[in-house]
Motif scaffolding. Structure first.
Motif, mmCIF file in Angstrom:
data_model
loop_
_atom_site.group_PDB
_atom_site.id
_atom_site.type_symbol
_atom_site.label_atom_id
_atom_site.label_comp_id
_atom_site.label_asym_id
_atom_site.label_seq_id
_atom_site.Cartn_x
_atom_site.Cartn_y
_atom_site.Cartn_z
ATOM 1 N N MET A 1 0.846 -1.178 0.000
ATOM 2 C CA MET A 1 0.000 0.000 0.000
ATOM 3 C C MET A 1 0.889 1.239 0.000
ATOM 4 S SD MET A 1 -2.972 1.000 2.673
ATOM 5 C CE MET A 1 -2.590 2.446 3.591
ATOM 6 N N SER A 2 0.680 2.111 -0.904
ATOM 7 C CA SER A 2 1.431 3.354 -0.962
ATOM 8 C C SER A 2 0.864 4.337 0.062
ATOM 9 C CB SER A 2 1.322 3.948 -2.362
ATOM 10 O OG SER A 2 1.879 5.225 -2.375
ATOM 11 N N LEU A 3 1.699 5.165 0.627
ATOM 12 C CA LEU A 3 1.237 6.138 1.614
ATOM 13 C C LEU A 3 1.080 7.531 1.018
ATOM 14 C CD1 LEU A 3 3.291 5.008 4.708
ATOM 15 C CD2 LEU A 3 0.949 4.452 4.109
ATOM 16 N N SER A 4 0.970 7.624 -0.313
ATOM 17 C CA SER A 4 0.841 8.926 -0.957
ATOM 18 C C SER A 4 -0.597 9.174 -1.418
ATOM 19 C CB SER A 4 1.797 9.006 -2.151
ATOM 20 O OG SER A 4 1.479 8.006 -3.089
ATOM 21 N N TYR A 5 -1.559 8.874 -0.566
ATOM 22 C CA TYR A 5 -2.961 9.090 -0.886
ATOM 23 C C TYR A 5 -3.436 10.414 -0.296
ATOM 24 C CZ TYR A 5 -3.177 4.158 -2.136
ATOM 25 O OH TYR A 5 -2.968 2.947 -2.715
ATOM 26 N N THR A 6 -4.497 10.976 -0.864
ATOM 27 C CA THR A 6 -5.107 12.162 -0.275
ATOM 28 C C THR A 6 -5.914 11.721 0.939
ATOM 29 O OG1 THR A 6 -7.145 12.003 -1.558
ATOM 30 C CG2 THR A 6 -5.311 13.227 -2.561
ATOM 31 N N SER A 7 -6.292 12.675 1.786
ATOM 32 C CA SER A 7 -7.054 12.322 2.984
ATOM 33 C C SER A 7 -8.397 11.699 2.617
ATOM 34 C CB SER A 7 -7.252 13.533 3.880
ATOM 35 O OG SER A 7 -7.944 14.552 3.198
ATOM 36 N N LYS A 8 -8.997 12.143 1.519
ATOM 37 C CA LYS A 8 -10.272 11.565 1.084
ATOM 38 C C LYS A 8 -10.073 10.098 0.691
ATOM 39 C CE LYS A 8 -14.076 12.123 -2.158
ATOM 40 N NZ LYS A 8 -14.612 12.877 -3.283
ATOM 41 N N GLU A 9 -8.983 9.824 -0.020
ATOM 42 C CA GLU A 9 -8.708 8.443 -0.417
ATOM 43 C C GLU A 9 -8.382 7.580 0.800
ATOM 44 O OE1 GLU A 9 -6.788 8.899 -4.858
ATOM 45 O OE2 GLU A 9 -5.570 9.447 -3.123
ATOM 46 N N LEU A 10 -7.660 8.137 1.767
ATOM 47 C CA LEU A 10 -7.326 7.372 2.964
ATOM 48 C C LEU A 10 -8.567 6.977 3.749
ATOM 49 C CD1 LEU A 10 -4.132 9.108 4.361
ATOM 50 C CD2 LEU A 10 -4.347 6.783 3.498
ATOM 51 N N ASN A 11 -9.579 7.829 3.740
ATOM 52 C CA ASN A 11 -10.811 7.497 4.440
ATOM 53 C C ASN A 11 -11.524 6.314 3.795
ATOM 54 O OD1 ASN A 11 -10.536 9.447 6.397
ATOM 55 N ND2 ASN A 11 -11.620 10.996 5.201
ATOM 56 N N GLN A 12 -11.214 6.016 2.555
ATOM 57 C CA GLN A 12 -11.870 4.922 1.849
ATOM 58 C C GLN A 12 -11.037 3.644 1.844
ATOM 59 O OE1 GLN A 12 -12.632 6.538 -2.013
ATOM 60 N NE2 GLN A 12 -14.045 8.076 -1.262
ATOM 61 N N ILE A 13 -9.811 3.692 2.342
ATOM 62 C CA ILE A 13 -8.915 2.541 2.292
ATOM 63 C C ILE A 13 -8.786 1.931 3.684
ATOM 64 C CG2 ILE A 13 -6.548 1.775 1.898
ATOM 65 C CD1 ILE A 13 -6.319 4.048 -0.130
ATOM 66 N N TRP A 14 -9.081 0.628 3.767
ATOM 67 C CA TRP A 14 -8.900 -0.108 5.013
ATOM 68 C C TRP A 14 -8.085 -1.336 4.684
ATOM 69 C CZ3 TRP A 14 -10.488 1.249 9.854
ATOM 70 C CH2 TRP A 14 -11.339 2.342 9.932
ATOM 71 N N GLU A 15 -7.066 -1.574 5.452
ATOM 72 C CA GLU A 15 -6.271 -2.771 5.256
ATOM 73 C C GLU A 15 -6.159 -3.464 6.608
ATOM 74 O OE1 GLU A 15 -2.146 -4.077 3.141
ATOM 75 O OE2 GLU A 15 -3.283 -2.343 2.506
ATOM 76 N N ARG A 34 2.379 4.147 13.568
ATOM 77 C CA ARG A 34 1.902 5.527 13.646
ATOM 78 C C ARG A 34 2.825 6.469 12.876
ATOM 79 N NH1 ARG A 34 -1.012 5.287 18.964
ATOM 80 N NH2 ARG A 34 -2.874 4.166 18.280
ATOM 81 N N GLY A 35 4.120 6.205 12.896
ATOM 82 C CA GLY A 35 5.061 7.029 12.137
ATOM 83 C C GLY A 35 4.830 6.919 10.643
ATOM 84 N N MET A 36 4.555 5.703 10.171
ATOM 85 C CA MET A 36 4.331 5.491 8.741
ATOM 86 C C MET A 36 3.032 6.119 8.260
ATOM 87 S SD MET A 36 5.519 1.509 8.401
ATOM 88 C CE MET A 36 4.704 1.337 6.831
ATOM 89 N N THR A 37 2.046 6.233 9.149
ATOM 90 C CA THR A 37 0.726 6.710 8.739
ATOM 91 C C THR A 37 0.394 8.083 9.306
ATOM 92 O OG1 THR A 37 -0.338 5.621 10.619
ATOM 93 C CG2 THR A 37 -0.143 4.347 8.574
ATOM 94 N N LYS A 38 1.405 8.776 9.810
ATOM 95 C CA LYS A 38 1.213 10.108 10.390
ATOM 96 C C LYS A 38 0.166 10.096 11.504
ATOM 97 C CE LYS A 38 2.678 12.322 6.169
ATOM 98 N NZ LYS A 38 2.336 13.154 5.041
#
Length: 69
Positions: A1-15, A34-38
């Motif tokens: 999973m890449s960590l370069s998503y927008t906040s809107k996209e992150l709200n839709q991604i669950w892993e 927590r460091g990897m995902t801010k």
């Protein structure tokens, strides 16, 4: 999973990761996650079972105990 998503996209991604891991391996997990995902990721742990300590770890523990004595 890449960590370069927008906040809107992150709200839709669950892993979800479901794994059996020795407790000793989990001590740095939360800070790394927590460091990897801010700070956005969360996790939970549940004891699955107790198991025999591998022989090489038993040897390490007993040698540390002998040095401390």
């Amino acid at each position: 999973m890449s960590l370069s998503y927008t906040s809107k996209e992150l709200n839709q991604i669950w892993e979800v990761v479901d794994a059996l891991v020795p407790l000793a391996e989990m001590f740095q997990y939360v800070s790394t996650l927590r460091g990897m995902t801010k700070g956005r990721a969360s996790y939970s742990m549940q004891l699955a079972n107790f198991d025999v300590v591998p022989q090489h770890i038993q040897n390490q523990l007993s040698s540390k105990e002998q040095v401390a004595a």
